[in-house]
Design a protein around this motif. Structure first.
Motif, PDB file in Angstrom:
ATOM      1  N   PHE A 159      -3.646  17.993 -14.065  1.00 31.87           N
ATOM      2  CA  PHE A 159      -4.158  19.358 -14.154  1.00 31.87           C
ATOM      3  C   PHE A 159      -3.680  20.064 -15.423  1.00 31.87           C
ATOM      4  CE2 PHE A 159      -4.113  23.916 -13.352  1.00 31.87           C
ATOM      5  CZ  PHE A 159      -5.413  24.119 -12.919  1.00 31.87           C
ATOM      6  N   LEU A 160      -2.416  19.927 -15.754  1.00 33.33           N
ATOM      7  CA  LEU A 160      -1.873  20.582 -16.941  1.00 33.33           C
ATOM      8  C   LEU A 160      -1.980  19.695 -18.174  1.00 33.33           C
ATOM      9  CD1 LEU A 160       1.249  22.365 -15.413  1.00 33.33           C
ATOM     10  CD2 LEU A 160      -1.045  23.280 -15.821  1.00 33.33           C
ATOM     11  N   ARG A 161      -2.486  18.478 -17.992  1.00 35.80           N
ATOM     12  CA  ARG A 161      -2.747  17.557 -19.104  1.00 35.80           C
ATOM     13  C   ARG A 161      -1.501  17.361 -19.969  1.00 35.80           C
ATOM     14  NH1 ARG A 161      -9.035  18.770 -21.053  1.00 35.80           N
ATOM     15  NH2 ARG A 161      -9.921  18.931 -18.950  1.00 35.80           N
ATOM     16  N   ARG A 162      -0.423  16.938 -19.317  1.00 37.26           N
ATOM     17  CA  ARG A 162       0.835  16.767 -20.041  1.00 37.26           C
ATOM     18  C   ARG A 162       1.723  15.758 -19.319  1.00 37.26           C
ATOM     19  NH1 ARG A 162       4.264  22.373 -18.703  1.00 37.26           N
ATOM     20  NH2 ARG A 162       4.568  21.926 -16.463  1.00 37.26           N
ATOM     21  N   VAL A 163       2.794  15.348 -20.005  1.00 41.82           N
ATOM     22  CA  VAL A 163       3.818  14.476 -19.436  1.00 41.82           C
ATOM     23  C   VAL A 163       5.129  15.243 -19.451  1.00 41.82           C
ATOM     24  CG1 VAL A 163       5.049  12.287 -19.643  1.00 41.82           C
ATOM     25  CG2 VAL A 163       2.631  12.423 -20.293  1.00 41.82           C
ATOM     26  N   ASN A 208     -12.037  16.538 -14.563  1.00 47.02           N
ATOM     27  CA  ASN A 208     -13.137  16.831 -13.652  1.00 47.02           C
ATOM     28  C   ASN A 208     -12.670  17.848 -12.618  1.00 47.02           C
ATOM     29  OD1 ASN A 208     -11.574  15.389 -11.797  1.00 47.02           O
ATOM     30  ND2 ASN A 208     -12.801  13.531 -11.959  1.00 47.02           N
ATOM     31  N   ILE A 209     -13.544  18.211 -11.712  1.00 43.31           N
ATOM     32  CA  ILE A 209     -13.207  19.229 -10.726  1.00 43.31           C
ATOM     33  C   ILE A 209     -12.179  18.715  -9.727  1.00 43.31           C
ATOM     34  CG2 ILE A 209     -14.140  20.691  -8.886  1.00 43.31           C
ATOM     35  CD1 ILE A 209     -16.841  20.584 -10.352  1.00 43.31           C
ATOM     36  N   THR A 210     -12.289  17.462  -9.335  1.00 43.40           N
ATOM     37  CA  THR A 210     -11.505  16.940  -8.218  1.00 43.40           C
ATOM     38  C   THR A 210     -10.064  16.640  -8.583  1.00 43.40           C
ATOM     39  OG1 THR A 210     -13.528  15.942  -7.345  1.00 43.40           O
ATOM     40  CG2 THR A 210     -11.449  15.180  -6.421  1.00 43.40           C
ATOM     41  N   GLU A 211      -9.838  15.986  -9.712  1.00 42.56           N
ATOM     42  CA  GLU A 211      -8.502  15.484 -10.026  1.00 42.56           C
ATOM     43  C   GLU A 211      -7.711  16.353 -10.998  1.00 42.56           C
ATOM     44  OE1 GLU A 211      -8.197  11.274 -10.848  1.00 42.56           O
ATOM     45  OE2 GLU A 211     -10.149  10.921  -9.929  1.00 42.56           O
ATOM     46  N   GLY A 212      -8.341  17.362 -11.560  1.00 38.98           N
ATOM     47  CA  GLY A 212      -7.635  18.223 -12.506  1.00 38.98           C
ATOM     48  C   GLY A 212      -8.484  19.441 -12.772  1.00 38.98           C
ATOM     49  N   HIS A 213      -9.033  19.535 -13.971  1.00 37.28           N
ATOM     50  CA  HIS A 213     -10.055  20.537 -14.233  1.00 37.28           C
ATOM     51  C   HIS A 213     -10.936  20.045 -15.376  1.00 37.28           C
ATOM     52  CE1 HIS A 213      -8.345  22.104 -18.028  1.00 37.28           C
ATOM     53  NE2 HIS A 213      -7.156  22.065 -17.439  1.00 37.28           N
ATOM     54  N   ALA A 214     -12.176  20.508 -15.371  1.00 34.93           N
ATOM     55  CA  ALA A 214     -13.117  20.115 -16.412  1.00 34.93           C
ATOM     56  C   ALA A 214     -12.756  20.795 -17.724  1.00 34.93           C
ATOM     57  CB  ALA A 214     -14.538  20.474 -15.984  1.00 34.93           C
ATOM     58  N   ALA A 216     -13.337  23.220 -21.004  1.00 37.44           N
ATOM     59  CA  ALA A 216     -13.972  24.504 -21.256  1.00 37.44           C
ATOM     60  C   ALA A 216     -15.421  24.263 -21.676  1.00 37.44           C
ATOM     61  CB  ALA A 216     -13.217  25.266 -22.347  1.00 37.44           C
ATOM     62  N   PRO A 217     -16.318  25.246 -21.506  1.00 40.06           N
ATOM     63  CA  PRO A 217     -17.720  25.048 -21.863  1.00 40.06           C
ATOM     64  C   PRO A 217     -17.893  24.507 -23.279  1.00 40.06           C
ATOM     65  CG  PRO A 217     -17.466  27.103 -20.677  1.00 40.06           C
ATOM     66  CD  PRO A 217     -16.076  26.578 -20.923  1.00 40.06           C
ATOM     67  N   GLY A 218     -18.738  23.487 -23.382  1.00 43.57           N
ATOM     68  CA  GLY A 218     -18.993  22.843 -24.659  1.00 43.57           C
ATOM     69  C   GLY A 218     -18.166  21.611 -24.915  1.00 43.57           C
ATOM     70  N   GLY A 219     -17.114  21.410 -24.121  1.00 41.57           N
ATOM     71  CA  GLY A 219     -16.301  20.211 -24.270  1.00 41.57           C
ATOM     72  C   GLY A 219     -17.029  18.992 -23.745  1.00 41.57           C
ATOM     73  N   PRO A 220     -16.613  17.784 -24.137  1.00 41.36           N
ATOM     74  CA  PRO A 220     -17.297  16.568 -23.699  1.00 41.36           C
ATOM     75  C   PRO A 220     -17.403  16.427 -22.189  1.00 41.36           C
ATOM     76  CG  PRO A 220     -15.798  16.071 -25.505  1.00 41.36           C
ATOM     77  CD  PRO A 220     -15.533  17.493 -25.115  1.00 41.36           C
ATOM     78  N   ALA A 221     -16.421  16.941 -21.440  1.00 40.24           N
ATOM     79  CA  ALA A 221     -16.451  16.844 -19.988  1.00 40.24           C
ATOM     80  C   ALA A 221     -17.099  18.064 -19.330  1.00 40.24           C
ATOM     81  CB  ALA A 221     -15.036  16.657 -19.444  1.00 40.24           C
ATOM     82  N   ASN A 222     -17.730  18.926 -20.113  1.00 37.50           N
ATOM     83  CA  ASN A 222     -18.477  20.071 -19.589  1.00 37.50           C
ATOM     84  C   ASN A 222     -19.443  20.544 -20.686  1.00 37.50           C
ATOM     85  OD1 ASN A 222     -19.342  22.204 -17.986  1.00 37.50           O
ATOM     86  ND2 ASN A 222     -17.486  23.430 -18.268  1.00 37.50           N
ATOM     87  N   PRO A 223     -20.320  19.654 -21.165  1.00 36.43           N
ATOM     88  CA  PRO A 223     -21.100  19.941 -22.377  1.00 36.43           C
ATOM     89  C   PRO A 223     -22.052  21.124 -22.238  1.00 36.43           C
ATOM     90  CG  PRO A 223     -21.898  17.947 -21.299  1.00 36.43           C
ATOM     91  CD  PRO A 223     -20.614  18.307 -20.630  1.00 36.43           C
ATOM     92  N   LYS A 224     -22.623  21.314 -21.066  1.00 33.30           N
ATOM     93  CA  LYS A 224     -23.568  22.413 -20.882  1.00 33.30           C
ATOM     94  C   LYS A 224     -22.900  23.676 -20.344  1.00 33.30           C
ATOM     95  CE  LYS A 224     -27.516  19.339 -20.148  1.00 33.30           C
ATOM     96  NZ  LYS A 224     -28.626  18.963 -19.228  1.00 33.30           N
ATOM     97  N   SER A 286      -7.917  -1.738 -18.961  1.00 25.73           N
ATOM     98  CA  SER A 286      -9.057  -0.949 -19.425  1.00 25.73           C
ATOM     99  C   SER A 286     -10.009  -0.753 -18.251  1.00 25.73           C
ATOM    100  CB  SER A 286      -9.766  -1.670 -20.581  1.00 25.73           C
ATOM    101  OG  SER A 286     -10.939  -0.984 -20.975  1.00 25.73           O
ATOM    102  N   THR A 287     -10.385   0.494 -17.965  1.00 25.70           N
ATOM    103  CA  THR A 287     -11.175   0.796 -16.780  1.00 25.70           C
ATOM    104  C   THR A 287     -12.483   1.498 -17.151  1.00 25.70           C
ATOM    105  OG1 THR A 287      -9.580   2.609 -16.529  1.00 25.70           O
ATOM    106  CG2 THR A 287      -9.379   0.777 -15.014  1.00 25.70           C
ATOM    107  N   PRO A 288     -13.420   1.706 -16.172  1.00 25.09           N
ATOM    108  CA  PRO A 288     -14.742   2.246 -16.494  1.00 25.09           C
ATOM    109  C   PRO A 288     -14.704   3.654 -17.064  1.00 25.09           C
ATOM    110  CG  PRO A 288     -14.769   1.156 -14.365  1.00 25.09           C
ATOM    111  CD  PRO A 288     -13.333   1.246 -14.782  1.00 25.09           C
ATOM    112  N   ARG A 289     -15.865   4.106 -17.497  1.00 23.90           N
ATOM    113  CA  ARG A 289     -15.964   5.353 -18.241  1.00 23.90           C
ATOM    114  C   ARG A 289     -15.457   6.548 -17.440  1.00 23.90           C
ATOM    115  NH1 ARG A 289     -20.440   8.545 -17.075  1.00 23.90           N
ATOM    116  NH2 ARG A 289     -21.982   7.605 -15.660  1.00 23.90           N
ATOM    117  N   ALA A 290     -14.858   7.472 -18.149  1.00 25.65           N
ATOM    118  CA  ALA A 290     -14.322   8.695 -17.595  1.00 25.65           C
ATOM    119  C   ALA A 290     -15.261   9.850 -17.915  1.00 25.65           C
ATOM    120  CB  ALA A 290     -12.932   8.961 -18.179  1.00 25.65           C
ATOM    121  N   PRO A 291     -15.043  11.036 -17.322  1.00 27.92           N
ATOM    122  CA  PRO A 291     -15.874  12.188 -17.656  1.00 27.92           C
ATOM    123  C   PRO A 291     -15.915  12.435 -19.167  1.00 27.92           C
ATOM    124  CG  PRO A 291     -14.507  12.697 -15.768  1.00 27.92           C
ATOM    125  CD  PRO A 291     -14.057  11.358 -16.269  1.00 27.92           C
ATOM    126  N   GLY A 292     -17.107  12.729 -19.674  1.00 33.41           N
ATOM    127  CA  GLY A 292     -17.267  13.005 -21.101  1.00 33.41           C
ATOM    128  C   GLY A 292     -17.488  11.781 -21.948  1.00 33.41           C
TER     129      GLY A 292
END
Length: 406
Positions: A159-163, A208-214, A216-224, A286-292
Protein backbone atom coordinates in the motif's frame (compact mmCIF):
# COMPACT_ATOMS: atom_id res chain seq x y z
CA UNK A 1 9.54 -29.95 -17.03
CA UNK A 2 12.79 -28.86 -18.60
CA UNK A 3 15.79 -27.61 -16.70
CA UNK A 4 19.19 -26.07 -17.19
CA UNK A 5 21.11 -29.29 -16.61
CA UNK A 6 20.82 -33.02 -16.07
CA UNK A 7 23.51 -33.29 -13.43
CA UNK A 8 22.60 -35.96 -10.80
CA UNK A 9 20.65 -34.59 -7.81
CA UNK A 10 22.62 -33.12 -4.94
CA UNK A 11 21.84 -34.47 -1.49
CA UNK A 12 24.22 -36.04 1.01
CA UNK A 13 22.91 -39.47 1.55
CA UNK A 14 -3.36 -14.39 -18.24
CA UNK A 15 -2.91 -12.10 -15.15
CA UNK A 16 -1.07 -13.27 -12.17
CA UNK A 17 -4.14 -13.29 -9.90
CA UNK A 18 -6.24 -15.24 -12.39
CA UNK A 19 -3.51 -17.83 -12.76
CA UNK A 20 -3.06 -18.10 -9.01
CA UNK A 21 -6.75 -18.54 -8.34
CA UNK A 22 -6.92 -21.17 -11.06
CA UNK A 23 -4.89 -23.34 -8.72
CA UNK A 24 -7.62 -23.16 -6.08
CA UNK A 25 -9.62 -25.83 -7.86
CA UNK A 26 -11.09 -24.11 -10.91
CA UNK A 27 -9.27 -26.51 -13.16
CA UNK A 28 -10.37 -30.10 -12.68
CA UNK A 29 -9.17 -31.62 -15.92
CA UNK A 30 -6.67 -33.82 -14.13
CA UNK A 31 -9.15 -35.32 -11.68
CA UNK A 32 -10.11 -38.04 -14.10
CA UNK A 33 -6.63 -39.51 -13.71
CA UNK A 34 -7.01 -39.79 -9.95
CA UNK A 35 -8.04 -43.06 -8.35
CA UNK A 36 -11.28 -43.40 -6.44
CA UNK A 37 -10.48 -43.52 -2.75
CA UNK A 38 -13.17 -46.17 -2.22
CA UNK A 39 -12.46 -48.28 -5.31
CA UNK A 40 -11.11 -51.76 -4.53
CA UNK A 41 -7.75 -52.60 -6.07
CA UNK A 42 -6.72 -55.89 -7.52
CA UNK A 43 -5.52 -57.13 -4.13
CA UNK A 44 -8.47 -55.97 -2.09
CA UNK A 45 -6.82 -52.68 -1.16
CA UNK A 46 -8.06 -49.15 -1.76
CA UNK A 47 -6.21 -46.05 -2.85
CA UNK A 48 -5.52 -43.66 0.05
CA UNK A 49 -7.41 -40.38 -0.09
CA UNK A 50 -5.38 -37.66 -1.76
CA UNK A 51 -5.85 -34.33 -3.51
CA UNK A 52 -6.89 -36.11 -6.73
CA UNK A 53 -9.03 -39.01 -5.47
CA UNK A 54 -12.82 -39.04 -5.48
CA UNK A 55 -13.83 -38.29 -2.81
CA UNK A 56 -10.81 -36.07 -2.20
CA UNK A 57 -8.71 -35.93 0.91
CA UNK A 58 -10.13 -33.99 3.86
CA UNK A 59 -8.22 -31.27 5.69
CA UNK A 60 -8.34 -29.53 9.05
CA UNK A 61 -8.99 -30.58 12.66
CA UNK A 62 -12.02 -32.71 11.77
CA UNK A 63 -10.27 -34.68 9.05
CA UNK A 64 -9.65 -38.40 9.65
CA UNK A 65 -6.06 -39.56 10.14
CA UNK A 66 -4.14 -39.46 6.88
CA UNK A 67 -2.40 -42.38 5.24
CA UNK A 68 1.38 -42.63 5.66
CA UNK A 69 3.53 -42.11 3.75
CA UNK A 70 1.52 -39.16 2.54
CA UNK A 71 0.25 -39.86 -1.03
CA UNK A 72 0.55 -36.15 -1.88
CA UNK A 73 4.30 -36.13 -1.15
CA UNK A 74 5.58 -37.32 -4.50
CA UNK A 75 9.16 -38.43 -5.14
CA UNK A 76 10.22 -38.05 -8.77
CA UNK A 77 13.81 -39.00 -7.96
CA UNK A 78 15.10 -41.26 -5.16
CA UNK A 79 17.07 -38.34 -3.70
CA UNK A 80 13.81 -36.61 -2.72
CA UNK A 81 13.04 -39.34 -0.21
CA UNK A 82 16.12 -38.25 1.74
CA UNK A 83 14.52 -34.80 2.14
CA UNK A 84 11.17 -36.00 3.50
CA UNK A 85 10.10 -37.84 6.63
CA UNK A 86 7.95 -40.91 5.96
CA UNK A 87 5.73 -40.42 9.04
CA UNK A 88 4.93 -36.75 8.44
CA UNK A 89 1.67 -35.81 6.70
CA UNK A 90 0.89 -32.48 5.08
CA UNK A 91 -1.37 -30.61 7.53
CA UNK A 92 -3.63 -27.61 7.14
CA UNK A 93 -3.08 -25.61 10.31
CA UNK A 94 -5.22 -22.54 9.58
CA UNK A 95 -7.84 -21.35 7.11
CA UNK A 96 -10.41 -18.61 6.64
CA UNK A 97 -7.98 -15.81 5.83
CA UNK A 98 -7.97 -13.50 2.80
CA UNK A 99 -4.78 -14.03 0.77
CA UNK A 100 -1.68 -15.22 2.63
CA UNK A 101 1.84 -14.34 1.58
CA UNK A 102 5.30 -13.64 2.99
CA UNK A 103 5.94 -16.26 5.71
CA UNK A 104 9.11 -15.58 7.72
CA UNK A 105 10.33 -17.49 10.77
CA UNK A 106 11.58 -15.72 13.91
CA UNK A 107 14.18 -18.01 15.45
CA UNK A 108 14.35 -16.00 18.67
CA UNK A 109 10.60 -15.51 19.05
CA UNK A 110 9.64 -19.02 17.83
CA UNK A 111 6.81 -17.73 15.68
CA UNK A 112 5.98 -17.33 12.02
CA UNK A 113 5.11 -13.92 10.63
CA UNK A 114 2.87 -13.89 7.57
CA UNK A 115 0.85 -11.34 5.63
CA UNK A 116 -2.84 -11.33 4.80
CA UNK A 117 -2.40 -8.96 1.89
CA UNK A 118 -5.99 -8.20 0.91
CA UNK A 119 -7.09 -7.71 4.53
CA UNK A 120 -3.98 -5.63 5.25
CA UNK A 121 -3.10 -7.60 8.38
CA UNK A 122 0.18 -8.93 9.72
CA UNK A 123 -0.39 -12.31 11.37
CA UNK A 124 1.65 -14.55 13.67
CA UNK A 125 1.58 -18.34 13.95
CA UNK A 126 2.67 -19.36 17.45
CA UNK A 127 4.73 -22.54 17.51
CA UNK A 128 3.77 -23.85 20.94
CA UNK A 129 -0.01 -23.52 20.55
CA UNK A 130 -0.61 -23.47 16.80
CA UNK A 131 -2.68 -20.30 17.16
CA UNK A 132 -2.85 -17.55 14.57
CA UNK A 133 -2.92 -14.12 16.23
CA UNK A 134 -2.88 -10.54 15.01
CA UNK A 135 0.72 -9.30 14.84
CA UNK A 136 -0.09 -5.77 13.64
CA UNK A 137 -3.63 -4.43 13.12
CA UNK A 138 -2.72 -2.68 9.85
CA UNK A 139 0.18 -3.93 7.77
CA UNK A 140 -0.36 -1.47 4.89
CA UNK A 141 -1.02 -4.47 2.65
CA UNK A 142 2.34 -5.98 3.50
CA UNK A 143 3.50 -8.73 1.18
CA UNK A 144 6.99 -10.21 1.58
CA UNK A 145 8.74 -10.47 4.97
CA UNK A 146 12.15 -11.63 6.14
CA UNK A 147 14.37 -11.38 9.18
CA UNK A 148 17.88 -10.07 8.57
CA UNK A 149 21.08 -11.45 10.08
CA UNK A 150 20.53 -9.29 13.19
CA UNK A 151 17.01 -10.61 13.73
CA UNK A 152 15.23 -7.45 12.54
CA UNK A 153 12.03 -7.80 10.55
CA UNK A 154 12.09 -6.45 6.97
CA UNK A 155 8.68 -5.82 5.40
CA UNK A 156 7.51 -5.03 1.86
CA UNK A 157 4.46 -2.76 2.09
CA UNK A 158 2.28 -2.85 -1.05
CA UNK A 159 0.00 0.00 0.00
CA UNK A 160 2.75 2.48 0.89
CA UNK A 161 4.99 1.11 -1.89
CA UNK A 162 8.09 0.87 0.28
CA UNK A 163 10.41 -1.46 2.21
CA UNK A 164 10.82 -0.90 5.96
CA UNK A 165 12.82 -2.43 8.80
CA UNK A 166 11.49 -2.84 12.33
CA UNK A 167 14.30 -2.08 14.77
CA UNK A 168 14.74 -3.85 18.09
CA UNK A 169 13.60 -0.75 19.99
CA UNK A 170 10.28 -0.69 18.12
CA UNK A 171 11.06 2.12 15.69
CA UNK A 172 10.76 1.78 11.93
CA UNK A 173 13.43 2.62 9.36
CA UNK A 174 12.41 3.20 5.75
CA UNK A 175 14.96 1.33 3.63
CA UNK A 176 13.55 2.17 0.20
CA UNK A 177 10.62 4.15 -1.15
CA UNK A 178 12.00 5.90 -4.24
CA UNK A 179 14.39 5.28 -7.11
CA UNK A 180 15.70 7.91 -9.50
CA UNK A 181 13.20 10.42 -8.13
CA UNK A 182 10.18 8.15 -8.67
CA UNK A 183 8.12 6.17 -6.19
CA UNK A 184 8.37 2.39 -6.17
CA UNK A 185 5.71 0.02 -7.56
CA UNK A 186 4.83 -2.46 -4.82
CA UNK A 187 7.83 -4.25 -3.28
CA UNK A 188 7.04 -7.94 -3.27
CA UNK A 189 9.73 -10.28 -1.93
CA UNK A 190 12.85 -9.50 0.08
CA UNK A 191 15.98 -11.37 1.19
CA UNK A 192 19.05 -10.40 3.25
CA UNK A 193 22.69 -10.82 2.26
CA UNK A 194 25.43 -11.44 4.85
CA UNK A 195 27.23 -8.26 3.75
CA UNK A 196 24.35 -6.32 5.30
CA UNK A 197 22.56 -5.48 2.06
CA UNK A 198 18.88 -6.14 1.37
CA UNK A 199 17.64 -7.32 -2.03
CA UNK A 200 13.99 -6.99 -3.10
CA UNK A 201 11.77 -7.33 -6.15
CA UNK A 202 9.50 -4.49 -7.26
CA UNK A 203 6.80 -5.60 -9.73
CA UNK A 204 3.42 -3.86 -9.82
CA UNK A 205 1.09 -6.45 -8.32
CA UNK A 206 -0.02 -4.14 -5.51
CA UNK A 207 -0.91 -1.30 -7.87
CA UNK A 208 -4.59 -2.20 -7.83
CA UNK A 209 -7.66 -1.75 -5.66
CA UNK A 210 -7.40 -5.06 -3.82
CA UNK A 211 -3.77 -5.39 -2.77
CA UNK A 212 -2.71 -1.76 -2.37
CA UNK A 213 -3.93 1.17 -4.40
CA UNK A 214 -4.07 2.05 -8.07
CA UNK A 215 -2.00 4.78 -9.68
CA UNK A 216 -3.10 8.38 -9.66
CA UNK A 217 -5.14 9.25 -12.80
CA UNK A 218 -3.04 8.92 -15.93
CA UNK A 219 -0.60 6.43 -14.45
CA UNK A 220 -0.05 3.08 -16.19
CA UNK A 221 -2.21 1.30 -13.60
CA UNK A 222 -5.04 3.85 -13.96
CA UNK A 223 -4.63 5.30 -17.48
CA UNK A 224 -8.16 6.63 -17.91
CA UNK A 225 -8.47 7.81 -14.31
CA UNK A 226 -11.66 5.81 -13.78
CA UNK A 227 -10.42 4.17 -10.58
CA UNK A 228 -11.04 6.27 -7.49
CA UNK A 229 -7.51 5.59 -6.35
CA UNK A 230 -7.37 7.76 -3.21
CA UNK A 231 -10.46 6.68 -1.26
CA UNK A 232 -10.50 4.37 1.75
CA UNK A 233 -7.41 5.69 3.52
CA UNK A 234 -6.14 9.13 4.39
CA UNK A 235 -2.58 7.96 3.60
CA UNK A 236 -3.15 7.17 -0.07
CA UNK A 237 -0.76 9.33 -2.03
CA UNK A 238 0.57 11.01 1.11
CA UNK A 239 3.22 8.33 1.65
CA UNK A 240 4.75 6.29 -1.15
CA UNK A 241 4.54 6.32 -4.92
CA UNK A 242 1.50 7.20 -7.01
CA UNK A 243 2.62 6.17 -10.49
CA UNK A 244 3.87 2.80 -11.65
CA UNK A 245 7.40 2.69 -13.05
CA UNK A 246 9.19 -0.15 -14.88
CA UNK A 247 9.92 -3.36 -12.98
CA UNK A 248 13.20 -3.68 -11.09
CA UNK A 249 15.09 -5.88 -8.71
CA UNK A 250 16.85 -3.63 -6.19
CA UNK A 251 19.74 -3.83 -3.74
CA UNK A 252 19.79 -1.63 -0.64
CA UNK A 253 23.42 -1.10 0.44
CA UNK A 254 24.40 -1.71 4.09
CA UNK A 255 24.85 2.01 4.68
CA UNK A 256 21.74 2.99 2.73
CA UNK A 257 21.21 3.86 -0.89
CA UNK A 258 19.33 1.86 -3.50
CA UNK A 259 20.62 0.53 -6.80
CA UNK A 260 18.90 -1.46 -9.55
CA UNK A 261 20.52 -4.84 -10.21
CA UNK A 262 17.89 -5.90 -12.78
CA UNK A 263 15.60 -3.76 -14.92
CA UNK A 264 12.46 -4.64 -16.84
CA UNK A 265 14.54 -5.14 -19.99
CA UNK A 266 16.47 -7.84 -18.12
CA UNK A 267 13.49 -9.61 -16.53
CA UNK A 268 9.80 -8.78 -16.50
CA UNK A 269 7.78 -9.05 -13.30
CA UNK A 270 10.46 -10.26 -10.88
CA UNK A 271 8.74 -11.87 -7.92
CA UNK A 272 10.11 -14.50 -5.52
CA UNK A 273 13.84 -14.56 -4.92
CA UNK A 274 16.45 -16.29 -2.80
CA UNK A 275 20.20 -16.80 -2.67
CA UNK A 276 21.98 -20.13 -3.05
CA UNK A 277 23.73 -21.28 0.15
CA UNK A 278 27.11 -20.03 -1.11
CA UNK A 279 25.64 -16.63 -2.07
CA UNK A 280 27.23 -16.98 -5.49
CA UNK A 281 23.85 -17.31 -7.25
CA UNK A 282 20.51 -15.55 -6.96
CA UNK A 283 17.29 -17.24 -8.05
CA UNK A 284 14.50 -14.96 -9.31
CA UNK A 285 10.97 -15.91 -10.36
CA UNK A 286 9.29 -14.17 -13.30
CA UNK A 287 5.48 -14.07 -13.13
CA UNK A 288 2.57 -12.92 -15.38
CA UNK A 289 1.73 -9.34 -16.19
CA UNK A 290 0.85 -6.91 -13.43
CA UNK A 291 -1.50 -3.89 -13.55
CA UNK A 292 -0.31 -1.32 -16.08
CA UNK A 293 1.52 -3.85 -18.27
CA UNK A 294 0.75 -5.20 -21.72
CA UNK A 295 3.28 -8.04 -21.52
CA UNK A 296 4.24 -9.98 -18.42
CA UNK A 297 6.97 -12.35 -17.34
CA UNK A 298 7.68 -15.81 -18.73
CA UNK A 299 6.59 -17.80 -15.63
CA UNK A 300 10.02 -19.38 -15.24
CA UNK A 301 12.63 -19.50 -12.49
CA UNK A 302 15.82 -17.68 -13.52
CA UNK A 303 19.26 -17.84 -11.94
CA UNK A 304 22.03 -15.25 -11.99
CA UNK A 305 25.64 -15.24 -10.90
CA UNK A 306 26.33 -12.73 -8.14
CA UNK A 307 29.24 -10.49 -9.14
CA UNK A 308 30.09 -8.05 -6.36
CA UNK A 309 26.98 -5.93 -5.88
CA UNK A 310 25.46 -6.91 -9.22
CA UNK A 311 24.25 -9.86 -11.27
CA UNK A 312 25.49 -11.50 -14.47
CA UNK A 313 24.95 -14.49 -16.74
CA UNK A 314 21.19 -14.80 -16.35
CA UNK A 315 19.63 -18.02 -17.59
CA UNK A 316 16.50 -20.12 -17.12
CA UNK A 317 16.79 -22.51 -14.18
CA UNK A 318 13.39 -24.19 -14.66
CA UNK A 319 10.58 -23.41 -17.10
CA UNK A 320 7.84 -24.62 -14.72
CA UNK A 321 6.08 -26.78 -17.29
CA UNK A 322 4.76 -30.17 -16.27
CA UNK A 323 2.58 -32.66 -18.14
CA UNK A 324 2.15 -30.15 -20.95
CA UNK A 325 0.87 -27.40 -18.67
CA UNK A 326 2.42 -24.11 -17.60
CA UNK A 327 2.55 -23.65 -13.84
CA UNK A 328 2.90 -20.23 -12.24
CA UNK A 329 5.81 -20.06 -9.77
CA UNK A 330 5.87 -17.55 -6.93
CA UNK A 331 7.81 -17.77 -3.66
CA UNK A 332 11.06 -19.75 -3.44
CA UNK A 333 13.46 -20.88 -0.71
CA UNK A 334 16.55 -23.10 -0.61
CA UNK A 335 17.42 -25.73 1.96
CA UNK A 336 20.85 -26.38 3.48
CA UNK A 337 21.77 -28.73 0.60
CA UNK A 338 20.97 -26.15 -2.04
CA UNK A 339 17.68 -27.68 -3.23
CA UNK A 340 15.16 -25.07 -4.32
CA UNK A 341 11.54 -25.30 -3.07
CA UNK A 342 9.03 -23.33 -5.15
CA UNK A 343 5.36 -22.57 -4.54
CA UNK A 344 3.32 -22.98 -7.72
CA UNK A 345 -0.25 -22.44 -8.88
CA UNK A 346 -2.08 -24.05 -11.77
CA UNK A 347 -4.27 -27.06 -12.46
CA UNK A 348 -5.56 -29.08 -9.53
CA UNK A 349 -3.34 -32.13 -9.29
CA UNK A 350 -0.26 -30.18 -10.38
CA UNK A 351 -0.31 -27.12 -8.13
CA UNK A 352 1.54 -27.10 -4.82
CA UNK A 353 5.29 -27.14 -4.23
CA UNK A 354 7.99 -28.11 -6.75
CA UNK A 355 11.43 -29.16 -5.49
CA UNK A 356 14.52 -28.86 -7.70
CA UNK A 357 18.07 -29.98 -7.02
CA UNK A 358 20.86 -27.40 -7.57
CA UNK A 359 21.22 -28.52 -11.20
CA UNK A 360 17.59 -27.59 -11.94
CA UNK A 361 16.23 -31.12 -12.01
CA UNK A 362 12.71 -31.61 -10.61
CA UNK A 363 13.11 -34.27 -7.92
CA UNK A 364 9.81 -34.06 -6.02
CA UNK A 365 6.46 -32.39 -5.54
CA UNK A 366 4.00 -31.63 -2.78
CA UNK A 367 0.48 -31.83 -4.16
CA UNK A 368 -1.87 -29.35 -2.51
CA UNK A 369 -5.58 -28.60 -2.92
CA UNK A 370 -4.77 -24.95 -3.64
CA UNK A 371 -2.05 -23.06 -5.44
CA UNK A 372 0.89 -22.13 -3.20
CA UNK A 373 2.00 -18.51 -3.26
CA UNK A 374 4.83 -18.33 -0.71
CA UNK A 375 6.68 -20.72 1.56
CA UNK A 376 9.50 -20.86 4.09
CA UNK A 377 11.18 -23.20 6.53
CA UNK A 378 10.38 -22.73 10.21
CA UNK A 379 10.12 -24.44 13.57
CA UNK A 380 12.86 -24.52 16.23
CA UNK A 381 14.95 -26.85 14.05
CA UNK A 382 13.92 -25.10 10.78
CA UNK A 383 12.66 -28.48 9.56
CA UNK A 384 9.01 -27.57 8.93
CA UNK A 385 7.93 -26.20 5.56
CA UNK A 386 5.18 -23.60 5.92
CA UNK A 387 3.11 -23.03 2.77
CA UNK A 388 0.76 -20.09 2.16
CA UNK A 389 -2.08 -21.16 -0.13
CA UNK A 390 -4.77 -18.52 -0.73
CA UNK A 391 -6.78 -18.39 2.52
CA UNK A 392 -5.01 -21.34 4.16
CA UNK A 393 -1.68 -22.22 5.79
CA UNK A 394 -0.23 -25.72 5.40
CA UNK A 395 2.84 -27.30 7.01
CA UNK A 396 4.99 -30.38 6.43
CA UNK A 397 7.83 -31.67 8.59
CA UNK A 398 10.82 -32.54 6.42
CA UNK A 399 14.27 -34.15 6.71
CA UNK A 400 16.18 -31.03 5.73
CA UNK A 401 16.43 -27.48 7.06
CA UNK A 402 15.98 -24.03 5.65
CA UNK A 403 19.17 -22.20 4.84
CA UNK A 404 18.39 -18.47 5.01
CA UNK A 405 17.89 -16.65 8.35
CA UNK A 406 14.11 -16.74 8.06
Amino acid sequence: MTSSSTTPPHRPGSTRRRLLTAGLGASVALLGRGARADAPGGTGTVAPASVVTQPPRQWGPGAPPGYLPDPDVIALDPSFRDLTYFAAPIRRVSTGHGWLEGPAWSTEGRFLVLSDVIRSQALRYIWETGEITRFRPDSYAANGNCFDFDGRLIVCEDFLRRVVRWEHDGTVTVLADRFMGQGLNSPNDVVPHPDGSIWFSDPGYGDNITEGHADAPGGPANPKGLIRWNIGSELTGQIGGTRRQPDHLFRVAPGGGIEAVLSESDLRDPNGLCFAPDYKRLYVVSTPRAPGQAVGGDQAIHVYDVRGTGLANGRVFADMRLEGQQLNPDGIRVDIYGNLWCGASGALGLCGVFVFNPAGRLIGRLRLPQGCSNLTFGGPKRDHLFMCCAQSLYVLQVETQGFAPS
